[in-house]
Scaffold this motif. Structure first.
Motif, PDB file in Angstrom:
ATOM      1  N   LEU A  17       0.840  -1.200   0.000  1.00 38.01           N
ATOM      2  CA  LEU A  17       0.000   0.000   0.000  1.00 38.01           C
ATOM      3  C   LEU A  17       0.880   1.257   0.000  1.00 38.01           C
ATOM      4  CD1 LEU A  17      -3.062   0.524   0.054  1.00 38.01           C
ATOM      5  CD2 LEU A  17      -2.887   0.805   2.531  1.00 38.01           C
ATOM      6  N   ALA A  18       1.922   1.236   0.837  1.00 33.53           N
ATOM      7  CA  ALA A  18       2.843   2.368   0.899  1.00 33.53           C
ATOM      8  C   ALA A  18       3.531   2.567  -0.450  1.00 33.53           C
ATOM      9  CB  ALA A  18       3.890   2.138   1.987  1.00 33.53           C
ATOM     10  N   ARG A  19       3.902   1.457  -1.059  1.00 34.42           N
ATOM     11  CA  ARG A  19       4.541   1.519  -2.375  1.00 34.42           C
ATOM     12  C   ARG A  19       3.574   2.078  -3.421  1.00 34.42           C
ATOM     13  NH1 ARG A  19       7.267  -3.924  -3.876  1.00 34.42           N
ATOM     14  NH2 ARG A  19       8.850  -3.255  -2.398  1.00 34.42           N
ATOM     15  N   ALA A  20       2.302   1.675  -3.289  1.00 33.09           N
ATOM     16  CA  ALA A  20       1.284   2.179  -4.214  1.00 33.09           C
ATOM     17  C   ALA A  20       1.149   3.699  -4.095  1.00 33.09           C
ATOM     18  CB  ALA A  20      -0.059   1.499  -3.946  1.00 33.09           C
ATOM     19  N   PHE A  21       1.169   4.199  -2.846  1.00 33.17           N
ATOM     20  CA  PHE A  21       1.094   5.655  -2.646  1.00 33.17           C
ATOM     21  C   PHE A  21       2.307   6.342  -3.273  1.00 33.17           C
ATOM     22  CE2 PHE A  21      -2.313   5.069   0.453  1.00 33.17           C
ATOM     23  CZ  PHE A  21      -3.054   6.206   0.206  1.00 33.17           C
ATOM     24  N   GLY A  22       3.473   5.735  -3.068  1.00 34.15           N
ATOM     25  CA  GLY A  22       4.699   6.290  -3.656  1.00 34.15           C
ATOM     26  C   GLY A  22       4.590   6.359  -5.168  1.00 34.15           C
ATOM     27  N   GLY A  23       4.135   5.257  -5.761  1.00 37.19           N
ATOM     28  CA  GLY A  23       3.993   5.211  -7.217  1.00 37.19           C
ATOM     29  C   GLY A  23       2.970   6.210  -7.720  1.00 37.19           C
ATOM     30  N   ALA A  24       1.861   6.319  -6.985  1.00 41.52           N
ATOM     31  CA  ALA A  24       0.796   7.227  -7.395  1.00 41.52           C
ATOM     32  C   ALA A  24       1.303   8.666  -7.449  1.00 41.52           C
ATOM     33  CB  ALA A  24      -0.388   7.115  -6.443  1.00 41.52           C
ATOM     34  N   ILE A  25       2.010   9.082  -6.407  1.00 46.04           N
ATOM     35  CA  ILE A  25       2.491  10.468  -6.356  1.00 46.04           C
ATOM     36  C   ILE A  25       3.599  10.682  -7.384  1.00 46.04           C
ATOM     37  CG2 ILE A  25       3.678  12.165  -4.910  1.00 46.04           C
ATOM     38  CD1 ILE A  25       2.086  10.963  -2.534  1.00 46.04           C
ATOM     39  N   PHE A  26       4.501   9.693  -7.477  1.00 50.79           N
ATOM     40  CA  PHE A  26       5.623   9.802  -8.416  1.00 50.79           C
ATOM     41  C   PHE A  26       5.121   9.974  -9.848  1.00 50.79           C
ATOM     42  CE2 PHE A  26       8.824   7.858 -11.190  1.00 50.79           C
ATOM     43  CZ  PHE A  26       9.931   8.589 -10.827  1.00 50.79           C
TER      44      PHE A  26
END
Lengths: 282, 135
Positions: A17-26
Motif C-alpha cells: 500500500l505504501a509503495r502504491a502511494f509512492g507510485g501514485a504520487i511519483f
C-alpha cells in the motif's frame, strides 16, 4: 484466524500500500502541478468525466491482473479489490497533494473538489498499479517478466500495456494548449510525417533496438506480421486513445474534423511512444 | 493461466485490512462517480451568473485597495472574468478601475483586488462583472 498469521499477511499488504502511494504520487506529480488539469477538473463536461472514471475501473482491474502492487502474488491476488484499492490510492494521494498546494481548499464547492480529484486520480491510480513494476525490487520484477512472457496472456496483455502507456502519455500532454497550437501550425504533410515517424519509432523501440526487456523478434514469424499485429495495432490504439482523451477534455468541441484529426495525430506521437515504452517497462 | 489457480482461494487469504481498504476505495469511487453523474444530470447549464461584492478597503502606498469576491451562481465556468469598479457620486462616475480573474467555476467564489486613487469609502462603490469567455 490467529493474530500471528494476520500480522504476516498484514505487513506485506501495508508495504504494498505504501509503495502504491509512492507510485501514485511519483507518476502523477507532473500533472498535479499542471494548472490546466486543475481547470479541466471544474469545467470539463461532467458526463465525459463520469465516463472516464467508469472506464478506469475495468482498465485498472485488468492492469492489476498483469502487474499488481503486491509482492507475493500467488497468495495475495484478487484483481477486483486490488484494482479498486489502486483507484482509491490514486484518489486519496491526489487529494492530499492538491490540498498541500492549496489547489483545493474549503472555499471551493464540492463539485470542484470532486472534479479536480477525479481527473488527477487517473494518472495517479496508474502509478499505484505500476508501483511494483517500477519501484519494486528485482525479485518482483523477474517474477512478472516470466509470467508476462507466458503464451496465454501474451498478445492481449501486450495490447493492454500499450493502451495504458498511450493513456498515460496522452494524459500528460493533452491538457496543455500546445497540442492545439501545433495542430494549427502544421499542414497535412507535417501530419503525415508525424504519423510515419510515430510508427517508425514505435517499431524501432520495441523490436529493432535490443533494450532490456524487449520481447525480441520471434524466429518463425515474418516481420510484416509482427509489424501489423503489434506496431500498426499499437499505433491504432495510440490514435484511438489520443482522440478519446482530446474529446474527454473538450478539445474537439467546435472545431472542424480536419483540426480534430490534426490534433489526434499530434497527440498520437507521445501516445505512440508511451505505448511502445510501456511494453518495455511493464 | 498459472496465476488464476492461485487466485481462486485468494479471498480467504486476504487479511481483513485489505478488505477494509478495498471497500473504502470502492465506496470512494462510487461516491465520486455518483456525485459527478448526479451533477451532470441536475445541471441545467445556465450560463455563468456573476455577482461581485466588496469585502474590505485597505490603504496602500499605491492607492486604495478594494478586496472583492466574485461568486458564480450559474452552472458553467466563466473564464477571463472582467471585473469593473466605479466610484459614484450623484450617478456620476468619479473614478473607474478594473481587474481580471482567470476562472470563476460554477458555484464557486474567487477573490481579487481592485485599485482606486480616491478613497472608495467617500463614494458609492459599484462593482460588477462586465464580461467573460467560455473556457
Amino acid at each position: 484466524m490467529g493474530t500471528a498469521t494476520d500480522r504476516t499477511r498484514t505487513m506485506p499488504f501495508l508495504t504494498g500500500l505504501a509503495r502504491a502511494f509512492g507510485g501514485a504520487i511519483f507518476f502523477s506529480l507532473p500533472l498535479l502541478m499542471t494548472m490546466e488539469m486543475w481547470w479541466l477538473g471544474f469545467y470539463m463536461d461532467r458526463f465525459r468525466l463520469a465516463l472516464l472514471m467508469l472506464a478506469m475501473v475495468p482498465l485498472l482491474i485488468a492492469l492489476d491482473h498483469y502487474v499488481g502492487f503486491k509482492e507475493e502474488q500467488t497468495t495475495w491476488r484478487e484483481d477486483v479489490p486490488d484494482g479498486m484499492i489502486a483507484y482509491g490510492v490514486g484518489i486519496v494521494s491526489s487529494c492530499g497533494v492538491l490540498l498541500l498546494f492549496n489547489v483545493l481548499n474549503l472555499d471551493m464547492p464540492l463539485q470542484e473538489w470532486v472534479g479536480k480529484v477525479a481527473l488527477q486520480a487517473v494518472p495517479a491510480s496508474f502509478g499505484a498499479v505500476l508501483a511494483t513494476s517500477q519501484l519494486g525490487g528485482e525479485k518482483a520484477d523477474e517474477e512478472q517478466r516470466v509470467s508476462e512472457e507466458a503464451p496465454e496472456g501474451g498478445y492481449w496483455a501486450e495490447l493492454l500495456f500499450m493502451l495504458t502507456g498511450a493513456v498515460f502519455l496522452a494524459f500528460n500532454v493533452a491538457p496543455t494548449e500546445e497540442i492545439a497550437l501545433i495542430a494549427f501550425q502544421i499542414n497535412a504533410w507535417f501530419a503525415l510525417a508525424i504519423a510515419i515517424v510515430s510508427l517508425g519509432l514505435m517499431h524501432a523501440i520495441v523490436y529493432a533496438v535490443e533494450f532490456f526487456g524487449s520481447p525480441g523478434l520471434p524466429e518463425d514469424i515474418p516481420a510484416w506480421s509482427v509489424f501489423i499485429r503489434y506496431t500498426v495495432t499499437g499505433y491504432a490504439i495510440a490514435l484511438f486513445v489520443s482522440a478519446y482523451v482530446l474529446w474527454t477534455f473538450g478539445r474537439f468541441d467546435g472545431d472542424p474534423l480536419i483540426v480534430n484529426t490534426m490534433q489526434t495525430i499530434v497527440l498520437g506521437f507521445p501516445a505512440a511512444l508511451g505505448a511502445a515504452g510501456a511494453r518495455l517497462i511493464l | 493461466m498459472a496465476r488464476s489457480k492461485a487466485k481462486s482461494n485468494a479471498s480467504s487469504h486476504a487479511p481483513p485490512i485489505e478488505w477494509a481498504v478495498a471497500i473504502i476505495s470502492t465506496v470512494l469511487v462510487i461516491a465520486m462517480l455518483t456525485y459527478t453523474l448526479y451533477h451532470g444530470v441536475s445541471n441545467s447549464s445556465r450560463p455563468p451568473v456573476i455577482t461581485v461584492q466588496a469585502d474590505s478597503v485597505i490603504d496602500t502606498p499605491g492607492g486604495f485597495l478594494v478586496m472583492f469576491s466574485a461568486m458564480n451562481a450559474g452552472d458553467e465556468t466563466a473564464a477571463a472574468v472582467q471585473i469593473s469598479g466605479e466610484l459614484m457620486r450623484d450617478s456620476v462616475a468619479v473614478e473607474e478601475s478594473d481587474a481580471t480573474i482567470d476562472y470563476v467555476p460554477s458555484q464557486a467564489v474567487r477573490r481579487g483586488g481592485i485599485m482606486f486613487s480616491k478613497d472608495p469609502r467617500m463614494y458609492r462603490l459599484e462593482l460588477r462583472a462586465t464580461g467573460f469567455s467560455r473556457p
